[in-house]
Design a protein around this motif. Structure first.
Motif: not given
Length: 882
Positions: A103, A107-108, A110, A440, A443, A448, A521
């Motif tokens: 994750k 996330n990084k 996305h 949110d 992110h 993270s 994450d």
């Protein structure tokens, strides 16, 4: 379709490979493979789907699974082919594509571009490499030794498409009839050229002259160089420790957004926090202990922001609320009891006023439906805990034993406890929304969140109430003696019944990880050694020193005979007490001790029945003013061996540090020698295989259920098998400079391999500034040997020294460098806390400990301090962690 599987794997006599296909209905189909030349195993399968999940197993002649892949293979098949020749390699969990496919990276990245590939009928080969790349400007390309692969020309490289996260594919027509050699390389789209090629020997595959057959070259492990791998830096701070200008005396989930704002300016990519589950047992300060949750699912109400609720406070409470808020927020440390009392007062007031609107909220109804499996028992538990003023369900007048049918009415409108149950459900709903909102936002900044998974559960928790069969309620978990405490640690948690958990394929653990994955994450597993073995004590013990490893290969009676040890149960397994020992323990107060012991005919003593366990002694002295209990408790631990009943027989475990006991000192020299040899064999030789076997039973199954990056807290008495298993499963290890493995005085971060988190301090240790003043001789050694400084160490940790320590942890190959926020403050003399004694979060030697640390600076002020943030940012970017 016809699928022809090929994998190179070198086996021993009697061993063979099997292919295990996971059908869509989750049934497993095993296919025997046959061995050919050069260690190649083959298998032919008829298949009727365009996608497949499968793995390989190694078995012996007795059908025992000796080894299996922990990560399945997944392939998609182009529709215009009927036959596929698949060339595989064993898929290890510790391949970078597996531990980087998590994750944090998702996330990084996305916004990674996902593209389909067109496999033309004339194409002979499909190349597939799993390579999660953290740089969005990089792509994977292919070069090789044939004209169709560019004859090793960088300019004629073949670009692969990222068909899924970290999966790169391309199909090629290779008409040449020769051994195909090739390598993958990294292409920088901004520079418009290849910037690096993977190291090592060339990869190879066979030519394909068969019509309508596609060779699928399913490669693993792009050979990353260090600079191509994901590296990051982070800050560790408990949510409860966050301080803001408009806070309520404790950090709240919404404050994570302000922490993220500062982390973003400082180029810190990870925020690490402590457990955030509800620990409300007694509403007293002892509930501040974050590792004793009453629910492994419910979030702690202390983290809710009253002002972020959708509903306003009743007008008559507004002035009082602001006054209380100002009072609590001015405190240097958390006043847990005042905070939790006030928050519940205002939550109840809002709920009572807005109840009708809350019950009509469709989102709230959906939250209840989606989470009912844990939310209903939790809400009922909270109602009953408050009704009977105890979390100990054994003392409740009703519902002592959990029966689902009798608990269901708590969520029924007609039930008298309906409103009280809904209050707790609603608070969980609001906490979930506030945490999700903060997540949110975090992110959105590319930052993270790393959580913390306690190894144990609280003895009087929802889980212990609802599923007691999953836990060893007659035992307690803890830790053997270490640098924190000479008597070991007793956490009071029940142990796990791993056999019961294994019976349903670790459902309980999978559900727990699924719940955590909503918010995190990455995850730090507290005391990961507990998945190998746990240090357990009977409930009659209060000190960790009276524990033993479980599971373990115990000492049996025959071993005493084989070693010519004159085993005597009373002498070896009961506290040994004589006049000399009594005098040593009690001195002039020896006469007081005689009230609790009887004298034997041989001149020794034994505890009276009513005082013959540590727990009995503690209970007796609970309300007594005159107290010699600590000495009596210590005397209770003066034994050589601890007993366990196993399969109807008594087996034995040497007491930890048995050679330091007075009982041991009173033995003959040859007895001492024999028992010491047995002790060394028990603790350092015989257990490793068993502990590895137990860890490998459960960890792969559990960890494969999550996409979080998993880090294991592997400190303490670490068996040799632990780093081996963690490496095999791609679990990131923890390296704390002051807690080195082996007999080294310190751990040098420059020696850290990639699969490590390095840090200077932890929440269980003193901060850098505190530690610097604890032991002058040790500090001097550190100053000269670790920091390579001449002369005498300063009395205080000067900012320039703190800077050196931080940089030591940044400039190395470790995947992550994470710093307690207190240690970051130490680099700036304008930001250090003048009340240094307030900086420590926990002291494991003190139990129960009051977890009440608060930042002494507001996050708003910290974010405005651009000089401080820029200094950290410069170091991080310069070290390649930006």
């Amino acid at each position: 379709m016809k699928l022809y599987f090929n994998i190179e794997y070198h086996t021993k006599n009697g061993e063979r490979l099997e292919l295990v296909i996971d059908d869509k209905d989750s049934t497993l189909r095993n296919h025997a493979m046959f061995h050919t030349e050069n260690g190649l195993w083959k298998c032919e399968v008829d298949f009727f789907s365009k996608t497949i999940n499968y793995k390989y197993q190694l078995k012996d002649e007795k059908e025992n699974v000796l080894r299996e892949e922990f990560v399945s293979h997944h392939l998609n098949f182009p529709h215009n082919y009927k036959e596929f020749l698949i060339f595989d390699e064993w898929n290890s969990k510790n391949f970078p594509e597996n531990y980087l496919n998590n994750k944090i990276l998702k996330n990084k990245l996305h916004q990674f571009s996902q593209r389909k590939i067109s496999v033309l009928k004339k194409h002979t080969h499909l190349f597939r490499i799993e390579a999660p790349i953290y740089n969005p400007d990089w792509e994977v390309v292919l070069i090789g030794n044939t004209p169709s692969l560019g004859n090793w020309s960088y300019e004629k490289s073949i670009h692969l498409s990222q068909t899924d996260f970290g999966i790169w594919e391309t199909s090629v027509d290779i008409p040449e009839i020769q051994l195909i050699q090739y390598k993958y390389a990294i292409f920088d789209t901004k520079k418009g050229k290849i910037i690096d090629i993977e190291s090592g020997e060339n990869r190879s595959t066979d030519p394909n002259q068969q019509k309508d057959v596609l060779h699928i070259v399913a490669d693993h492990y792009f050979r990353f160089k260090s600079y191509q791998m994901y590296h990051d830096a982070g800050v560790a701070v408990p949510v409860f420790s966050l301080r803001t200008e408009d806070g309520f005396g404790v950090g709240e989930f919404s404050d994570l957004k302000k922490l993220a704002d500062w982390a973003d300016k400082a180029a810190l990519g990870i925020i690490q926090i402590l457990p955030i589950n509800d620990t409300t047992a007694t509403y007293s300060w002892t509930d501040s202990y974050p590792y004793a949750a009453v629910s492994v699912y419910a979030l702690h109400p202390q983290y809710i922001s009253i002002e972020s609720l959708e509903y306003d406070l009743p007008k008559e409470l507004v002035d009082e609320y602001h006054a209380k808020k100002a009072e609590l927020n001015s405190l240097d440390l958390i006043d847990y009891e005042k905070v939790i009392s006030a928050k519940w007062k205002y939550l109840k007031a809002v709920f009572k006023t807005e109840k009708e609107k809350i019950y009509k909220d469709r989102s709230f109804k959906k939250f209840i439906k989606d989470n009912e499996e844990w939310l209903l028992p939790y809400s009922a538990f909270c109602v009953l805990r408050d009704k009977y003023n105890t979390p100990n369900f054994k003392e409740w007048k009703t519902h002592k034993k959990y029966i689902a049918g009798k608990i269901a009415p708590f969520f029924s409108v007609k039930n008298k406890d309906y409103d009280a149950s809904m209050l707790h459900a609603w608070v969980q709903f609001e906490l979930h929304k506030q945490l999700q909102n903060a997540l949110d936002y975090t992110h959105g900044l590319g930052i993270s969140l790393k959580g913390d998974l306690p190894i144990g559960i609280y003895r009087y928790s929802v889980e212990a109430w609802t599923e007691p069969e999953l836990f060893g309620m007659d035992f307690q978990a803890g830790a053997p003696p270490d640098q924190f405490t000479e008597i070991g640690q007793n956490w009071g948690f029940p142990t796990y019944n791993w056999e019961a958990m294994k019976a349903d394929n670790y459902r309980w653990w999978k559900n727990r990880f699924t719940a955590l994955e909503q918010y995190f994450d990455a995850m730090r597993i507290d005391h990961i050694l507990g998945f190998f073995r746990i240090w357990r004590m009977p409930v009659s013990a209060t000190q960790g020193i009276l524990g033993y490893f479980y599971p373990a290969v115990p000492v049996v009676s025959e071993e005493f005979k084989a070693r010519h040890i004159p085993f005597d149960f009373e002498r070896y397994c009961k506290p040994f007490i004589n006049d000399e020992i009594l005098s040593k323990y009690f001195g002039e107060e020896t006469f007081k001790a005689l009230e609790f012991i009887n004298k034997n005919s041989d001149g020794t003593y034994q505890f009276k029945e009513e005082f013959n366990t540590q727990r009995k002694i503690v209970d007796y002295f609970k309300d007594k003013a005159e107290n010699i209990s600590e000495k009596l408790i210590s005397l209770c631990a003066n034994v050589l061996f601890l007993t366990e009943e196993k399969n109807g027989e008594i087996v034995y475990h040497p007491r930890f540090h048995v050679f330091k006991t007075e009982s041991y000192q009173c033995l003959s020299d040859w007895e001492k020698k024999s028992i010491y040899e047995l002790y060394q064999d028990y603790f350092f030789k015989r257990q490793d295989y068993l502990w590895k076997e137990k860890a490998m039973e459960k960890l792969p199954v559990i960890l494969n259920s999550t996409d979080m990056l998993i880090c294991g807290e592997d400190l303490g008495l670490v068996p040799d098998c632990v780093p081996e298993v963690m490496d095999e499963l791609g679990i990131v290890a923890l390296k704390v400079q002051r807690m080195p493995p082996g007999n080294l005085p310190f751990y040098n971060p420059k020696n850290a391999g990639y699969m490590n988190v390095v840090t200077a301090s932890s929440h269980d240790s003193s901060t850098l500034r505190q530690w610097w003043k604890e032991n002058q001789a040790l500090t001097q050694t550190y100053f000269n040997q670790q920091l390579n400084q001449w002369g005498k160490a300063a009395d205080d940790l000067d900012p320039y020294l703190a800077e050196m320590i931080i940089k030591q942890h940044l400039y190395n190959d470790a995947m992550l460098a994470i710093f307690p926020i207190q240690d970051l403050f130490a680099i700036d003399e304008k930001l250090i806390n003048s009340a240094m004694h307030n900086e420590r979060i926990n002291n494991p030697a003190v139990f129960p400990h009051y977890w009440r640390y608060r930042m002494h600076l507001n996050l708003e002020n910290l974010t405005e301090n651009l000089e401080f943030s820029q200094k950290i940012s410069n170091w991080i970017n310069d070290s390649g962690r930006g």
